[in-house]
Design an enzyme around this catalytic site. Structure first.
Site, mmCIF file in Angstrom:
data_model
loop_
_atom_site.group_PDB
_atom_site.id
_atom_site.type_symbol
_atom_site.label_atom_id
_atom_site.label_comp_id
_atom_site.label_asym_id
_atom_site.label_seq_id
_atom_site.Cartn_x
_atom_site.Cartn_y
_atom_site.Cartn_z
ATOM 1 N N SER A 182 24.951 -7.026 -64.298
ATOM 2 C CA SER A 182 23.735 -6.643 -63.595
ATOM 3 C C SER A 182 22.506 -6.597 -64.502
ATOM 4 O O SER A 182 21.398 -6.808 -64.033
ATOM 5 C CB SER A 182 23.930 -5.295 -62.909
ATOM 6 N N HIS A 210 26.118 -8.894 -57.789
ATOM 7 C CA HIS A 210 25.024 -9.846 -58.018
ATOM 8 C C HIS A 210 25.467 -11.302 -57.903
ATOM 9 O O HIS A 210 24.708 -12.204 -58.234
ATOM 10 C CB HIS A 210 24.413 -9.610 -59.400
ATOM 11 N N LYS A 240 22.368 -6.439 -51.729
ATOM 12 C CA LYS A 240 21.542 -7.279 -52.607
ATOM 13 C C LYS A 240 21.226 -8.610 -51.908
ATOM 14 O O LYS A 240 20.384 -8.635 -51.047
ATOM 15 C CB LYS A 240 22.211 -7.387 -53.967
HETATM 16 C C1 LIG Z 1 24.022 -2.399 -57.340
HETATM 17 C C2 LIG Z 1 25.373 -2.466 -57.907
HETATM 18 C C3 LIG Z 1 26.419 -1.706 -57.363
HETATM 19 C C4 LIG Z 1 26.193 -0.651 -56.323
HETATM 20 O O1 LIG Z 1 26.026 -1.194 -55.075
HETATM 21 P P1 LIG Z 1 25.250 -0.330 -53.968
HETATM 22 O O2 LIG Z 1 25.650 -0.966 -52.699
HETATM 23 O O3 LIG Z 1 23.812 -0.444 -54.277
HETATM 24 O O4 LIG Z 1 25.762 1.082 -54.106
HETATM 25 C C5 LIG Z 1 27.668 -1.895 -57.868
HETATM 26 N N1 LIG Z 1 27.904 -2.759 -58.866
HETATM 27 C C6 LIG Z 1 26.926 -3.480 -59.420
HETATM 28 C C7 LIG Z 1 27.268 -4.451 -60.503
HETATM 29 C C8 LIG Z 1 25.630 -3.355 -58.968
HETATM 30 O O5 LIG Z 1 24.659 -4.048 -59.531
#
Ligand SMILES: *Cc1c(COP(=O)(O)O)cnc(C)c1O
Length: 393
Positions: A182, A210, A240
């Site tokens: 991330s 991602h 995302k």
């Molecule tokens: C954003 C993210 C999460 C968390 O996901 P949410 O649905 O926002 O709680 C988990 N793992 C990674 C690698 C992320 O970037």
């Protein structure tokens, strides 16, 4: 002063002195890629909405229609009375995209990791985790009470050495990694990790928050190579590229059945709202029917790195490493003055000494803005006047 407030004030002071104190800044996203902050319209390069689906008319209509019919919240946990049929439909779509037998959705990606890991490993088991893995993989790992042993980032040989030494002492072993990292944007060595897991009878789990929607033809990081990597536990988020909210696990039917029975964040938490499921299904329609659109964020990231003189990226996340927290904050302020929202990422989100700008590219970023931003980063941040050159290293 109450000792609780004294405690809080002292802690905040420590953070302030280390340039690590954070504050929430009201930011509203307008249709498209612009945001409003402090009365100014800025072009955001720090939202994770890679495909801009939060504002896609078809996705919004799907959510609105579900909301009108079914209301706002899900009302209960799925095992009680919250199991709306749209959740099953969404799970079938996720399983199809990821080529697994089944899927299970959660209230968020963070909740997914907190539920999945302790349902699979516990005291006496071993959990190997990439040391740059996302905070919520770490949180799930700690919650499981398995022995948690980090391996150096993307270092398969290190993971192998640890398995050779430790495997025999533990009945079960889980290997956990981000698919697309991330904060760095690189892709995990999933083929090598899968082979390693197979040799040592370990279970490989990727967090592809991602990856889905933007790499591997929209299917995620284990589909990037011509032959897919065999990852039996594919976790991700709906928040995302899909532009909605919620988390999921794609896995075999048996594993998903176990998760439904044992993952506490699915059992003791209210189900995902039906409107979010409807939005995510509509987003999957877009991703599956428009592969050219799903390829755009990575193409924009490549345009940027080419002009900024940075290494070519493998995902739409591009880090610009600056070292100290205040250098990153200064760079972020400079770009904000130029009309771009690019937040500084500081410890503890990233390791000490690796504070950075983290840019995320989306399908709808105009090329001329990407070029102008690259020019600013190249000339004003990476190669500024001699006095500050040391800071920028
Ligand atoms: C954003 C993210 C999460 C968390 O996901 P949410 O649905 O926002 O709680 C988990 N793992 C990674 C690698 C992320 O970037």
């Amino acid at each position: 002063m109450h000792s609780l407030d004294e405690f809080a004030t002292a802690k905040l002071g420590e953070l302030q002195r280390a340039s690590l104190r954070r504050a929430l800044i009201d930011t509203t996203r307008t249709p498209g890629i612009w945001v409003l902050r402090n009365g100014r319209r800025l072009l955001s390069f720090c939202c994770n909405v890679y495909l801009n689906l939060t504002h896609h008319p078809v996705v919004k209509e799907a959510a609105i229609a579900a909301l009108r019919t079914y209301g706002v919240g899900a009302g209960a946990s799925r095992l009680v009375s919250g199991n709306h049929p749209l959740l099953g439909e969404l799970e079938a779509r996720l399983a199809r995209l990821k080529e697994t037998e089944a899927a299970c959705v959660f209230g968020s990606g963070y909740l997914a990791n907190l539920g999945i890991i302790p349902a699979l490993v516990g005291p006496g088991d071993l959990l190997l985790i990439d040391d740059l893995a996302h905070a919520c993989l770490w949180a799930g790992a700690r919650l499981s009470r398995a022995a948690v042993v980090p391996f150096r980032h993307a270092d398969v040989r290190h993971a192998q050495a640890l398995l050779t030494e430790l495997r025999q002492h533990h009945p079960h072993v889980l290997i956990a990694t981000d698919g697309v990292f991330s904060m760095d944007g690189d892709i995990a060595p999933l083929h090598a990790l899968a082979a390693l897991a197979q040799r040592h009878d370990a279970w490989l789990m990727s967090d592809d928050a991602h990856g889905v929607g933007v790499v591997g033809g929209g299917r995620g990081s284990n589909f990037v190579q011509p032959i897919k990597a065999d990852v039996p536990l594919q976790m991700g988020t709906l928040s995302k590229a899909l532009g909605a909210y919620g988390g999921y696990l794609c896995a075999s039917a048996a594993v998903v059945d176990l998760i439904r029975n044992r993952a506490r964040t699915a059992i003791y938490s209210t189900a995902l709202p039906p409107a979010m499921a409807a939005a995510a299904i509509a987003a999957l329609d877009v991703i599956e029917s428009e592969p050219g659109y799903a390829a755009l964020p990575l193409a924009k990231a490549k345009t940027f790195t080419r002009s900024a003189g940075l290494p070519e990226p493998t995902s739409p996340i591009v880090p610009v490493l600056l070292g100290e927290a205040d250098a990153a904050l200064k760079a972020s302020r400079l770009l904000e003055n130029e009309g771009y929202l690019v937040v500084a990422i500081r410890p503890p989100t990233v390791p000490q000494g690796t504070a950075r700008l983290r840019l995320t590219f989306t399908a709808q970023h105009p090329d001329r803005e990407v070029e102008r931003l690259a020019e600013l980063v190249r000339t004003r941040i990476l190669a500024p006047a001699p006095a500050t050159a040391a800071e920028a290293q």
